[in-house]
Write a protein that holds these residues in place. Structure first.
Motif, mmCIF file in Angstrom:
data_model
loop_
_atom_site.group_PDB
_atom_site.id
_atom_site.type_symbol
_atom_site.label_atom_id
_atom_site.label_comp_id
_atom_site.label_asym_id
_atom_site.label_seq_id
_atom_site.Cartn_x
_atom_site.Cartn_y
_atom_site.Cartn_z
ATOM 1 N N ALA A 214 39.147 43.996 45.013
ATOM 2 C CA ALA A 214 38.170 42.913 45.125
ATOM 3 C C ALA A 214 38.700 41.614 44.518
ATOM 4 C CB ALA A 214 36.860 43.319 44.450
ATOM 5 N N GLY A 215 39.889 41.682 43.891
ATOM 6 C CA GLY A 215 40.487 40.494 43.290
ATOM 7 C C GLY A 215 39.793 40.057 42.014
ATOM 8 N N LEU A 216 39.233 41.028 41.288
ATOM 9 C CA LEU A 216 38.452 40.709 40.099
ATOM 10 C C LEU A 216 39.116 41.207 38.823
ATOM 11 C CD1 LEU A 216 34.964 41.789 41.487
ATOM 12 C CD2 LEU A 216 35.794 39.444 41.210
ATOM 13 N N THR A 217 38.920 40.457 37.761
ATOM 14 C CA THR A 217 39.334 40.903 36.438
ATOM 15 C C THR A 217 38.173 41.658 35.801
ATOM 16 O OG1 THR A 217 38.484 38.934 35.327
ATOM 17 C CG2 THR A 217 40.774 38.837 36.142
ATOM 18 N N GLN A 218 38.445 42.317 34.700
ATOM 19 C CA GLN A 218 37.364 42.988 33.984
ATOM 20 C C GLN A 218 36.326 41.972 33.517
ATOM 21 O OE1 GLN A 218 39.894 45.052 31.178
ATOM 22 N NE2 GLN A 218 39.562 47.008 32.225
ATOM 23 N N ALA A 219 36.778 40.791 33.124
ATOM 24 C CA ALA A 219 35.852 39.744 32.672
ATOM 25 C C ALA A 219 34.936 39.301 33.811
ATOM 26 C CB ALA A 219 36.628 38.560 32.120
ATOM 27 N N GLU A 220 35.482 39.187 35.010
ATOM 28 C CA GLU A 220 34.668 38.777 36.152
ATOM 29 C C GLU A 220 33.651 39.845 36.536
ATOM 30 O OE1 GLU A 220 37.787 35.793 38.422
ATOM 31 O OE2 GLU A 220 38.098 37.975 38.549
ATOM 32 N N GLY B 88 26.468 41.247 34.104
ATOM 33 C CA GLY B 88 25.657 40.764 32.996
ATOM 34 C C GLY B 88 25.907 41.522 31.709
ATOM 35 N N ILE B 89 27.158 41.997 31.530
ATOM 36 C CA ILE B 89 27.545 42.726 30.320
ATOM 37 C C ILE B 89 28.822 42.111 29.777
ATOM 38 C CG2 ILE B 89 26.420 44.869 31.064
ATOM 39 C CD1 ILE B 89 29.145 45.941 31.938
ATOM 40 N N THR B 90 29.327 42.655 28.682
ATOM 41 C CA THR B 90 30.557 42.119 28.103
ATOM 42 C C THR B 90 31.784 42.755 28.761
ATOM 43 O OG1 THR B 90 30.774 43.814 26.388
ATOM 44 C CG2 THR B 90 29.399 41.881 25.852
ATOM 45 N N GLU B 91 32.911 42.072 28.617
ATOM 46 C CA GLU B 91 34.169 42.606 29.130
ATOM 47 C C GLU B 91 34.494 43.939 28.457
ATOM 48 O OE1 GLU B 91 38.870 41.324 29.651
ATOM 49 O OE2 GLU B 91 37.433 39.872 28.875
ATOM 50 N N GLU B 92 34.176 44.040 27.159
ATOM 51 C CA GLU B 92 34.412 45.288 26.433
ATOM 52 C C GLU B 92 33.613 46.443 27.041
ATOM 53 O OE1 GLU B 92 33.645 42.355 24.871
ATOM 54 O OE2 GLU B 92 35.687 41.922 24.211
ATOM 55 N N ASP B 93 32.410 46.131 27.528
ATOM 56 C CA ASP B 93 31.600 47.161 28.192
ATOM 57 C C ASP B 93 32.275 47.648 29.470
ATOM 58 O OD1 ASP B 93 29.588 47.112 26.253
ATOM 59 O OD2 ASP B 93 28.407 45.613 27.346
ATOM 60 N N VAL B 94 32.874 46.731 30.222
ATOM 61 C CA VAL B 94 33.582 47.106 31.452
ATOM 62 C C VAL B 94 34.794 47.969 31.109
ATOM 63 C CG1 VAL B 94 34.918 46.255 33.427
ATOM 64 C CG2 VAL B 94 32.758 45.151 32.804
ATOM 65 N N LYS C 211 37.271 53.344 30.981
ATOM 66 C CA LYS C 211 37.843 54.414 30.149
ATOM 67 C C LYS C 211 37.039 55.709 30.289
ATOM 68 C CE LYS C 211 39.843 51.760 26.336
ATOM 69 N NZ LYS C 211 39.683 51.477 24.901
ATOM 70 N N ARG C 212 35.711 55.579 30.241
ATOM 71 C CA ARG C 212 34.856 56.769 30.368
ATOM 72 C C ARG C 212 35.082 57.440 31.712
ATOM 73 N NH1 ARG C 212 28.772 55.615 29.236
ATOM 74 N NH2 ARG C 212 28.698 57.812 29.765
ATOM 75 N N TRP C 213 35.180 56.642 32.771
ATOM 76 C CA TRP C 213 35.416 57.192 34.109
ATOM 77 C C TRP C 213 36.721 57.976 34.117
ATOM 78 C CZ3 TRP C 213 32.610 56.978 38.657
ATOM 79 C CH2 TRP C 213 33.284 57.392 39.797
ATOM 80 N N ALA C 214 37.753 57.406 33.530
ATOM 81 C CA ALA C 214 39.065 58.059 33.506
ATOM 82 C C ALA C 214 39.012 59.391 32.759
ATOM 83 C CB ALA C 214 40.100 57.134 32.874
ATOM 84 N N ARG C 215 38.235 59.456 31.691
ATOM 85 C CA ARG C 215 38.117 60.690 30.906
ATOM 86 C C ARG C 215 37.233 61.733 31.579
ATOM 87 N NH1 ARG C 215 36.928 57.091 26.335
ATOM 88 N NH2 ARG C 215 34.772 57.699 26.650
ATOM 89 N N GLY C 216 36.538 61.337 32.643
ATOM 90 C CA GLY C 216 35.617 62.265 33.290
ATOM 91 C C GLY C 216 34.249 62.268 32.632
ATOM 92 N N ASP C 217 34.048 61.340 31.716
ATOM 93 C CA ASP C 217 32.752 61.153 31.056
ATOM 94 C C ASP C 217 32.042 60.048 31.836
ATOM 95 O OD1 ASP C 217 30.610 60.875 29.332
ATOM 96 O OD2 ASP C 217 31.749 59.800 27.802
ATOM 97 N N PHE C 218 31.538 60.412 33.004
ATOM 98 C CA PHE C 218 31.044 59.413 33.931
ATOM 99 C C PHE C 218 29.819 58.693 33.399
ATOM 100 C CE2 PHE C 218 33.153 62.690 36.524
ATOM 101 C CZ PHE C 218 34.214 61.916 36.966
ATOM 102 N N PRO C 219 29.833 57.360 33.506
ATOM 103 C CA PRO C 219 28.672 56.573 33.070
ATOM 104 C C PRO C 219 27.439 56.922 33.905
ATOM 105 C CG PRO C 219 30.594 55.168 33.450
ATOM 106 C CD PRO C 219 30.927 56.528 33.981
ATOM 107 N N GLU C 220 26.297 56.516 33.431
ATOM 108 C CA GLU C 220 25.048 56.753 34.124
ATOM 109 C C GLU C 220 25.118 56.150 35.528
ATOM 110 O OE1 GLU C 220 25.341 55.355 31.097
ATOM 111 O OE2 GLU C 220 24.774 57.117 29.939
ATOM 112 N N ILE C 221 24.375 56.721 36.458
ATOM 113 C CA ILE C 221 24.426 56.290 37.856
ATOM 114 C C ILE C 221 24.045 54.817 38.009
ATOM 115 C CG2 ILE C 221 22.090 57.040 38.496
ATOM 116 C CD1 ILE C 221 25.216 57.378 40.702
#
Length: 89
Positions: free
Chosen positions: A35-41, A47-53, A58-68
């Protein structure tokens, strides 16, 4: 059982698990990068912080999938949609 056999099995398991993590991380970041996007974008669009992204990825990679709802917002931010299916094992 020989210690070498146990070590070989442990190394193979570690390798397999590492490959799974890499594949998951590639899948979610590929959507963002395509999509040509950075984590900040993505963060701004969600409507969240870059750290949240970063944490979502990271959670997705670990298999600890975020809420739907979080995944739907991420998908929307990168121009995708989430598809959930139940399949036979």
């Amino acid at each position: 059982m020989h210690q070498d056999d146990e070590l070989d099995r442990a190394l193979m398991t570690l390798h397999r698990n590492t490959q799974i993590v890499i594949q998951r991380l590639m899948r979610i970041t590929e959507a963002r990068i395509t999509a040509g996007l950075t984590q900040a974008e993505v963060a701004e669009r969600m409507g969240i912080t870059e750290e949240d992204v970063v944490e979502i990825e990271k959670r997705w990679a670990r298999g600890d999938f975020p809420e739907i709802l979080v995944l739907k917002a991420y998908a929307r931010a990168v121009g995708k949609k989430i598809e959930v299916r139940l399949v036979d094992r």
